[in-house]
Design an enzyme around this catalytic site. Structure first.
Site, PDB file in Angstrom:
ATOM      1  NE  ARG A  46      -2.537  -2.599   3.176  1.00  0.00           N
ATOM      2  CZ  ARG A  46      -2.887  -2.996   4.372  1.00  0.00           C
ATOM      3  NH1 ARG A  46      -3.156  -2.117   5.321  1.00  0.00           N
ATOM      4  NH2 ARG A  46      -2.976  -4.261   4.663  1.00  0.00           N
ATOM      5  N   GLY A  47       2.140   1.044   0.287  1.00  0.00           N
ATOM      6  CA  GLY A  47       3.040   2.172   0.559  1.00  0.00           C
ATOM      7  C   GLY A  47       3.212   3.168  -0.565  1.00  0.00           C
ATOM      8  CG  ASP A 102       6.913   1.825  -0.200  1.00  0.00           C
ATOM      9  OD1 ASP A 102       7.570   0.950  -0.807  1.00  0.00           O
ATOM     10  OD2 ASP A 102       6.245   1.568   0.820  1.00  0.00           O
ATOM     11  CG  ASP A 105      15.224  -2.658   2.816  1.00  0.00           C
ATOM     12  OD1 ASP A 105      16.142  -1.884   3.097  1.00  0.00           O
ATOM     13  OD2 ASP A 105      14.852  -3.563   3.594  1.00  0.00           O
ATOM     14  CE  LYS A 133      15.894   1.712   4.514  1.00  0.00           C
ATOM     15  NZ  LYS A 133      15.328   0.810   5.538  1.00  0.00           N
ATOM     16  CG  PHE A 154      12.079   1.074   9.798  1.00  0.00           C
ATOM     17  CD1 PHE A 154      12.200  -0.062   9.008  1.00  0.00           C
ATOM     18  CD2 PHE A 154      10.806   1.584  10.055  1.00  0.00           C
ATOM     19  CE1 PHE A 154      11.067  -0.693   8.488  1.00  0.00           C
ATOM     20  CE2 PHE A 154       9.677   0.957   9.535  1.00  0.00           C
ATOM     21  CZ  PHE A 154       9.813  -0.174   8.754  1.00  0.00           C
ATOM     22  CG  ASP A 161       3.671   0.015   7.247  1.00  0.00           C
ATOM     23  OD1 ASP A 161       4.362  -0.172   6.220  1.00  0.00           O
ATOM     24  OD2 ASP A 161       3.284  -0.915   7.971  1.00  0.00           O
ATOM     25  NE  ARG A 167       0.215   1.366   5.308  1.00  0.00           N
ATOM     26  CZ  ARG A 167       1.128   0.561   4.759  1.00  0.00           C
ATOM     27  NH1 ARG A 167       2.050   1.061   3.972  1.00  0.00           N
ATOM     28  NH2 ARG A 167       1.120  -0.723   5.000  1.00  0.00           N
TER      29      ARG A 167
HETATM   30  P1  IMP Z   1      12.597  -5.246  -0.230  1.00  0.00           P
HETATM   31  O1  IMP Z   1      11.916  -6.412  -0.878  1.00  0.00           O
HETATM   32  O2  IMP Z   1      13.559  -5.680   0.832  1.00  0.00           O
HETATM   33  O3  IMP Z   1      13.240  -4.311  -1.217  1.00  0.00           O
HETATM   34  O4  IMP Z   1      11.497  -4.483   0.591  1.00  0.00           O
HETATM   35  C1  IMP Z   1      10.728  -3.468   0.072  1.00  0.00           C
HETATM   36  C2  IMP Z   1       9.534  -3.200   0.930  1.00  0.00           C
HETATM   37  O5  IMP Z   1       9.825  -3.286   2.335  1.00  0.00           O
HETATM   38  C3  IMP Z   1       9.069  -1.773   0.716  1.00  0.00           C
HETATM   39  O6  IMP Z   1       8.134  -1.717  -0.336  1.00  0.00           O
HETATM   40  C4  IMP Z   1       8.455  -1.437   2.045  1.00  0.00           C
HETATM   41  O7  IMP Z   1       7.118  -1.860   2.064  1.00  0.00           O
HETATM   42  C5  IMP Z   1       9.251  -2.223   3.052  1.00  0.00           C
HETATM   43  N1  IMP Z   1      10.338  -1.407   3.646  1.00  0.00           N
HETATM   44  C6  IMP Z   1      11.659  -1.532   3.462  1.00  0.00           C
HETATM   45  N2  IMP Z   1      12.353  -0.620   4.154  1.00  0.00           N
HETATM   46  C7  IMP Z   1      11.436   0.127   4.809  1.00  0.00           C
HETATM   47  C8  IMP Z   1      11.530   1.263   5.713  1.00  0.00           C
HETATM   48  O8  IMP Z   1      12.603   1.796   6.059  1.00  0.00           O
HETATM   49  N3  IMP Z   1      10.345   1.756   6.146  1.00  0.00           N
HETATM   50  C9  IMP Z   1       9.131   1.236   5.796  1.00  0.00           C
HETATM   51  N4  IMP Z   1       9.006   0.188   4.961  1.00  0.00           N
HETATM   52  C10 IMP Z   1      10.152  -0.370   4.488  1.00  0.00           C
HETATM   53 MG    MG Z   2       6.101  -1.839  -0.228  1.00  0.00          MG
END
Ligand code: IMP
Ligand code: MG
Length: 184
Positions: A46-47, A102, A105, A133, A154, A161, A167
């Site tokens: 939803r982000g 959003d 990571d 990130k 974070f 969120d 959010r």
């Molecule tokens: P990834 O698959 O590790 O790249 O994760 C991506 C998802 O993790 C993002 O779409 C967010 O929903 C969540 N996420 C990763 N880091 C953060 C953060 O610092 N704050 C909030 N949500 C995060």
């Molecule tokens: Mg996300």
């Protein structure tokens, strides 16, 4: 204000985000306006919703958008590492796709979604993310359009969120450490 006890530092104000979304929207318009094909924005729930809202105001083309909801945890109906909770209503065959995130990571979520969309016959798949990130990346996937590059902290707000909270903040901030420890 209710959130002041939870936020350590504001990284990007509402104005910073608006301005950057405008720049990205104009860049995307430049890159796609002569393609002669429809552009479909695929926003991950939803982000990415607030960012999508800002971005589409600044893309000067007749784009379409649709939503996907994926979970990064492998479940019974997993596609690779992710489980599709809500799939697209639109066929992606032959379309240029711009994935809207959003924050990227580890990159695992977006890498799996890109794979799925290509498998379904998308002509091209690019990524626009509000935040990147890169220090946490475990895949070799990188976004084509990046709002801001953030350190390994974070962050919450503007769609992002912690446990479904924060959010709705109009800015992006770093959460205080004690917010996590209080939850334990
Ligand atoms: P990834 O698959 O590790 O790249 O994760 C991506 C998802 O993790 C993002 O779409 C967010 O929903 C969540 N996420 C990763 N880091 C953060 C953060 O610092 N704050 C909030 N949500 C995060
Ligand atoms: Mg996300």
């Amino acid at each position: 204000m209710w959130e002041k006890n939870s936020i350590k530092e504001v990284l990007y104000s509402e104005e910073d985000i608006r301005k950057r979304a405008g720049e990205l929207g104009r860049q995307i318009t430049e890159d796609y306006k002569n393609s002669g094909k429809p552009l479909l924005l695929v926003a991950l729930l939803r982000g990415s919703v607030p960012f999508l809202g800002e971005l589409i105001r600044c893309i000067d083309m007749d784009i379409q958008y649709d939503f996907m909801d994926v979970s990064s945890y492998a479940g019974t109906k997993s596609t690779g590492d992710i489980r599709i909770i809500k799939d697209l209503d639109t066929s992606v065959k032959g379309l240029d796709i711009l994935l809207v995130e959003d924050i990227v990571d580890t990159g695992r979520t977006i890498a799996e979604v890109v794979k799925t969309l290509k498998h379904k016959g998308a002509e091209s798949v690019r990524i626009v993310t509000l935040l990147d990130k890169p220090s946490r990346r475990t895949t070799d996937i990188y976004a084509d359009y990046i709002g801001f590059t953030v350190p390994d902290a974070f962050v919450v707000g503007f769609g992002m969120d912690y446990d479904q909270k924060f959010r709705c903040l109009p800015y992006i901030g770093v959460l205080k450490d004690e917010v996590y420890s209080n939850e334990e």
